[in-house]
Scaffold this motif. Structure first.
Motif, PDB file in Angstrom:
ATOM      1  N   LYS A  80       0.849  -1.196   0.000  1.00  0.00           N
ATOM      2  CA  LYS A  80       0.000   0.000   0.000  1.00  0.00           C
ATOM      3  C   LYS A  80       0.876   1.235   0.000  1.00  0.00           C
ATOM      4  N   ARG A  81       0.407   2.272  -0.640  1.00  0.00           N
ATOM      5  CA  ARG A  81       1.202   3.493  -0.786  1.00  0.00           C
ATOM      6  C   ARG A  81       1.598   4.110   0.548  1.00  0.00           C
ATOM      7  N   ASP A  82       0.739   4.024   1.548  1.00  0.00           N
ATOM      8  CA  ASP A  82       1.067   4.652   2.825  1.00  0.00           C
ATOM      9  C   ASP A  82       2.072   3.843   3.641  1.00  0.00           C
ATOM     10  N   HIS A  83       2.454   2.641   3.151  1.00  0.00           N
ATOM     11  CA  HIS A  83       3.480   1.852   3.828  1.00  0.00           C
ATOM     12  C   HIS A  83       4.856   2.017   3.192  1.00  0.00           C
ATOM     13  N   LEU A  84       4.963   2.843   2.148  1.00  0.00           N
ATOM     14  CA  LEU A  84       6.231   3.042   1.457  1.00  0.00           C
ATOM     15  C   LEU A  84       7.016   4.196   2.077  1.00  0.00           C
ATOM     16  N   THR A  85       8.331   4.072   2.059  1.00  0.00           N
ATOM     17  CA  THR A  85       9.169   5.188   2.486  1.00  0.00           C
ATOM     18  C   THR A  85       9.227   6.209   1.362  1.00  0.00           C
ATOM     19  N   LYS A  86       9.839   7.339   1.634  1.00  0.00           N
ATOM     20  CA  LYS A  86       9.960   8.387   0.625  1.00  0.00           C
ATOM     21  C   LYS A  86      10.745   7.873  -0.582  1.00  0.00           C
ATOM     22  N   ALA A  87      11.833   7.168  -0.329  1.00  0.00           N
ATOM     23  CA  ALA A  87      12.652   6.635  -1.413  1.00  0.00           C
ATOM     24  C   ALA A  87      11.880   5.601  -2.222  1.00  0.00           C
ATOM     25  N   GLU A  88      11.128   4.739  -1.540  1.00  0.00           N
ATOM     26  CA  GLU A  88      10.354   3.729  -2.242  1.00  0.00           C
ATOM     27  C   GLU A  88       9.235   4.358  -3.065  1.00  0.00           C
ATOM     28  N   THR A  89       8.640   5.424  -2.549  1.00  0.00           N
ATOM     29  CA  THR A  89       7.603   6.128  -3.297  1.00  0.00           C
ATOM     30  C   THR A  89       8.175   6.715  -4.577  1.00  0.00           C
ATOM     31  N   LEU A  90       9.374   7.291  -4.485  1.00  0.00           N
ATOM     32  CA  LEU A  90      10.026   7.815  -5.684  1.00  0.00           C
ATOM     33  C   LEU A  90      10.311   6.702  -6.687  1.00  0.00           C
ATOM     34  N   MET A  91      10.749   5.557  -6.188  1.00  0.00           N
ATOM     35  CA  MET A  91      11.046   4.442  -7.079  1.00  0.00           C
ATOM     36  C   MET A  91       9.777   3.936  -7.766  1.00  0.00           C
ATOM     37  N   VAL A  92       8.676   3.830  -7.024  1.00  0.00           N
ATOM     38  CA  VAL A  92       7.415   3.383  -7.615  1.00  0.00           C
ATOM     39  C   VAL A  92       6.952   4.364  -8.684  1.00  0.00           C
ATOM     40  N   ALA A  93       7.081   5.655  -8.415  1.00  0.00           N
ATOM     41  CA  ALA A  93       6.701   6.664  -9.416  1.00  0.00           C
ATOM     42  C   ALA A  93       7.542   6.520 -10.681  1.00  0.00           C
ATOM     43  N   ALA A  94       8.839   6.270 -10.518  1.00  0.00           N
ATOM     44  CA  ALA A  94       9.713   6.087 -11.681  1.00  0.00           C
ATOM     45  C   ALA A  94       9.354   4.809 -12.434  1.00  0.00           C
ATOM     46  N   ILE A  95       9.022   3.749 -11.714  1.00  0.00           N
ATOM     47  CA  ILE A  95       8.624   2.494 -12.353  1.00  0.00           C
ATOM     48  C   ILE A  95       7.339   2.695 -13.149  1.00  0.00           C
ATOM     49  N   GLU A  96       6.365   3.363 -12.533  1.00  0.00           N
ATOM     50  CA  GLU A  96       5.089   3.588 -13.216  1.00  0.00           C
ATOM     51  C   GLU A  96       5.258   4.455 -14.453  1.00  0.00           C
ATOM     52  N   GLN A  97       6.153   5.429 -14.375  1.00  0.00           N
ATOM     53  CA  GLN A  97       6.387   6.297 -15.525  1.00  0.00           C
ATOM     54  C   GLN A  97       7.126   5.542 -16.628  1.00  0.00           C
ATOM     55  N   GLY A  98       8.102   4.727 -16.255  1.00  0.00           N
ATOM     56  CA  GLY A  98       8.897   4.009 -17.237  1.00  0.00           C
ATOM     57  C   GLY A  98       8.233   2.758 -17.781  1.00  0.00           C
ATOM     58  N   ALA A  99       7.328   2.178 -17.020  1.00  0.00           N
ATOM     59  CA  ALA A  99       6.656   0.941 -17.447  1.00  0.00           C
ATOM     60  C   ALA A  99       5.169   1.025 -17.111  1.00  0.00           C
ATOM     61  N   PRO A 100       4.392   1.719 -17.944  1.00  0.00           N
ATOM     62  CA  PRO A 100       2.961   1.872 -17.643  1.00  0.00           C
ATOM     63  C   PRO A 100       2.215   0.540 -17.584  1.00  0.00           C
ATOM     64  N   ALA A 101       2.733  -0.489 -18.257  1.00  0.00           N
ATOM     65  CA  ALA A 101       2.075  -1.795 -18.201  1.00  0.00           C
ATOM     66  C   ALA A 101       2.128  -2.363 -16.781  1.00  0.00           C
ATOM     67  N   LEU A 102       3.210  -2.051 -16.036  1.00  0.00           N
ATOM     68  CA  LEU A 102       3.291  -2.496 -14.635  1.00  0.00           C
ATOM     69  C   LEU A 102       2.255  -1.789 -13.766  1.00  0.00           C
TER      70      LEU A 102
END
Length: 194
Positions: A80-102
């Motif tokens: 869940k998004r509220d269980h992510l750290t700041k760094a993990e949130t940034l990584m998830v945002a980068a993953i979603e931007q780079g791989a919209p299929a994910l």
């Protein structure tokens, strides 16, 4: 501003941030400076804050360019998004931007979990239509192959969790006894001596 769990540090965060930006990165030194400004908390609280702050700053754009492992991506995308750290949130945002299929796959997984939790069997067919052309197509095919069992799981109040728990306990005891005895001892350990 970087937030922390300790309530005693909250009133002192602006001063702490200013000291951090001025270049003081040592937890013990920051604690001494905070004590001079009326902080009554322990040094451990400040050290933990500096550790978390240091970790959050390590996540730079260069680190985001290095692809994380598949296991890391799977873990981050299912938390869940509220269980992510700041760094993990940034990584998830980068993953979603780079791989919209994910991101689409994550949305489909969230929808499936919601169907099971809400016991909304009517939403299962539309979900299968959406999931078939996605990254989780093999999961959707598996559900389609055993659709009657999935529908029963979603609609029925019964669970085989208790049975699975007993099987797990049986296997644990059997592994602990490996090579030591035969079925009579296994039976005695599971059921009790007659």
């Amino acid at each position: 501003m970087f937030r922390t769990r300790q309530g005693s540090l909250d009133p002192h965060l602006p001063f702490l941030e200013a000291q951090w930006e001025a270049g003081c990165r040592n937890g013990a030194e920051l604690w001494r400076r905070l004590q001079a400004h009326g902080f009554g908390g322990s040094e451990r609280v400040v050290r933990e804050w500096t550790t978390r702050r240091r970790r959050s700053e390590r996540m730079t754009s260069a680190a985001l360019c290095r692809p994380p492992s598949a296991r890391t991506i799977a873990r981050l995308m299912t938390l869940k998004r509220d269980h992510l750290t700041k760094a993990e949130t940034l990584m998830v945002a980068a993953i979603e931007q780079g791989a919209p299929a994910l991101a689409e796959a994550q949305s489909l997984v969230d929808r499936f979990q919601s169907i099971v939790r809400r016991k909304a069997v009517d939403d299962l067919d539309p979900w299968l239509r959406d999931a078939t052309p996605s990254l989780i197509a093999s999961f959707a095919r598996g559900i389609t192959k055993d659709l009657a069992a999935v529908r029963a799981d979603v609609t029925e109040p019964w669970s085989n969790g208790q049975t699975e728990g007993h099987v797990n306990r049986l296997k644990l005891v059997k592994r602990q006894m490996y090579g030591r005895a035969k079925l009579d001892l296994l039976e005695a350990r599971l059921i009790g001596a007659p």
